[in-house]
Design a protein around this motif. Sequence first.
Motif, PDB file in Angstrom:
ATOM      1  N   ALA A 180       0.844  -1.214   0.000  1.00  0.00           N
ATOM      2  CA  ALA A 180       0.000   0.000   0.000  1.00  0.00           C
ATOM      3  C   ALA A 180       0.868   1.249   0.000  1.00  0.00           C
ATOM      4  O   ALA A 180       0.539   2.248  -0.665  1.00  0.00           O
ATOM      5  CB  ALA A 180      -0.916  -0.011   1.208  1.00  0.00           C
ATOM      6  N   SER A 181       1.962   1.240   0.746  1.00  0.00           N
ATOM      7  CA  SER A 181       2.820   2.441   0.763  1.00  0.00           C
ATOM      8  C   SER A 181       3.513   2.645  -0.575  1.00  0.00           C
ATOM      9  O   SER A 181       3.748   3.774  -0.985  1.00  0.00           O
ATOM     10  CB  SER A 181       3.834   2.335   1.895  1.00  0.00           C
ATOM     11  OG  SER A 181       4.840   1.384   1.590  1.00  0.00           O
ATOM     12  N   ARG A 182       3.830   1.614  -1.295  1.00  0.00           N
ATOM     13  CA  ARG A 182       4.451   1.744  -2.616  1.00  0.00           C
ATOM     14  C   ARG A 182       3.439   2.264  -3.636  1.00  0.00           C
ATOM     15  O   ARG A 182       3.790   3.018  -4.524  1.00  0.00           O
ATOM     16  CB  ARG A 182       5.031   0.396  -3.071  1.00  0.00           C
ATOM     17  CG  ARG A 182       6.281   0.036  -2.336  1.00  0.00           C
ATOM     18  CD  ARG A 182       6.948  -1.155  -2.923  1.00  0.00           C
ATOM     19  NE  ARG A 182       8.175  -1.450  -2.188  1.00  0.00           N
ATOM     20  CZ  ARG A 182       8.919  -2.472  -2.410  1.00  0.00           C
ATOM     21  NH1 ARG A 182       8.595  -3.329  -3.344  1.00  0.00           N
ATOM     22  NH2 ARG A 182      10.018  -2.653  -1.700  1.00  0.00           N
ATOM     23  N   ARG A 183       2.172   1.866  -3.511  1.00  0.00           N
ATOM     24  CA  ARG A 183       1.148   2.347  -4.420  1.00  0.00           C
ATOM     25  C   ARG A 183       0.879   3.845  -4.191  1.00  0.00           C
ATOM     26  O   ARG A 183       0.639   4.606  -5.132  1.00  0.00           O
ATOM     27  CB  ARG A 183      -0.158   1.583  -4.208  1.00  0.00           C
ATOM     28  CG  ARG A 183      -0.185   0.252  -4.898  1.00  0.00           C
ATOM     29  CD  ARG A 183      -1.575  -0.336  -4.867  1.00  0.00           C
ATOM     30  NE  ARG A 183      -2.081  -0.525  -3.510  1.00  0.00           N
ATOM     31  CZ  ARG A 183      -2.193  -1.692  -2.888  1.00  0.00           C
ATOM     32  NH1 ARG A 183      -1.861  -2.789  -3.526  1.00  0.00           N
ATOM     33  NH2 ARG A 183      -2.617  -1.757  -1.666  1.00  0.00           N
ATOM     34  N   SER A 184       0.931   4.302  -2.944  1.00  0.00           N
ATOM     35  CA  SER A 184       0.662   5.718  -2.646  1.00  0.00           C
ATOM     36  C   SER A 184       1.771   6.611  -3.155  1.00  0.00           C
ATOM     37  O   SER A 184       1.557   7.778  -3.459  1.00  0.00           O
ATOM     38  CB  SER A 184       0.438   5.924  -1.163  1.00  0.00           C
ATOM     39  OG  SER A 184       1.635   5.704  -0.466  1.00  0.00           O
ATOM     40  N   ARG A 185       2.997   6.141  -3.259  1.00  0.00           N
ATOM     41  CA  ARG A 185       4.138   6.935  -3.758  1.00  0.00           C
ATOM     42  C   ARG A 185       4.053   7.121  -5.274  1.00  0.00           C
ATOM     43  O   ARG A 185       4.543   8.097  -5.806  1.00  0.00           O
ATOM     44  CB  ARG A 185       5.450   6.252  -3.429  1.00  0.00           C
ATOM     45  CG  ARG A 185       5.811   6.367  -1.987  1.00  0.00           C
ATOM     46  CD  ARG A 185       7.191   5.819  -1.788  1.00  0.00           C
ATOM     47  NE  ARG A 185       7.418   5.581  -0.374  1.00  0.00           N
ATOM     48  CZ  ARG A 185       8.428   4.936   0.121  1.00  0.00           C
ATOM     49  NH1 ARG A 185       9.325   4.433  -0.712  1.00  0.00           N
ATOM     50  NH2 ARG A 185       8.560   4.775   1.385  1.00  0.00           N
ATOM     51  N   ALA A 186       3.450   6.199  -5.935  1.00  0.00           N
ATOM     52  CA  ALA A 186       3.430   6.276  -7.398  1.00  0.00           C
ATOM     53  C   ALA A 186       2.347   7.142  -7.927  1.00  0.00           C
ATOM     54  O   ALA A 186       1.800   8.062  -7.664  1.00  0.00           O
ATOM     55  CB  ALA A 186       3.212   4.891  -7.976  1.00  0.00           C
TER      56      ALA A 186
END
Length: 186
Positions: A180-186
């Motif tokens: 989830a944190s990787r998706r929010s950065r993109a």
Amino acid sequence: MRQFMVTAFAALAFLAAPVSAHAGEPEPYPQVDIPTSCNVSVPTAVAGQRVVLRVVVSASTNLPVTGSVDIKITKGTATARTARVAPVTVWTKTVRYEDSPLRVVGPRLSRGDHIASVRFTPDANTFIGCDDMAPFDVGGIRDDGDVGGEGDLPETGGPHFLLLIAGAVLVLAGAERVAASRRSRA
């Protein structure tokens, strides 16, 4: 020359005579006594149940090991023998050993420390006898409520199943959070 030939022939006949007389016989070897090794074990012993002893006699040879085994169970510990306290003999038996391990069913014993001892006496003069002893404890009912001996597998100290499931859930939750944190950065 003729005298030389007769003398040489007589000398050869004299030397060859003892060799030819023993040529077909095997060379005599001194008889060597083969040592044996004894092993007695008591896998489990519970008060009120018959004790089972396992006896093995072996030797470093392909000859069959046969003879008699004297089995004795005494009450007391191995340290009692070194303290010169006379152990009390509870049970004795003599059994025939025919080159295969023995399973001997003994008596019902009371709780406490005991010693199982064996002495092997071979049939032939080829082997040397041996002896062994094994201290064992006769217990009562096990902690899990089951009377010892046969039954379920023992507790090996591994984690309980619920802890294993909780750990797997935490790993999956952590993996979801990282994703989830990787998706929010993109």
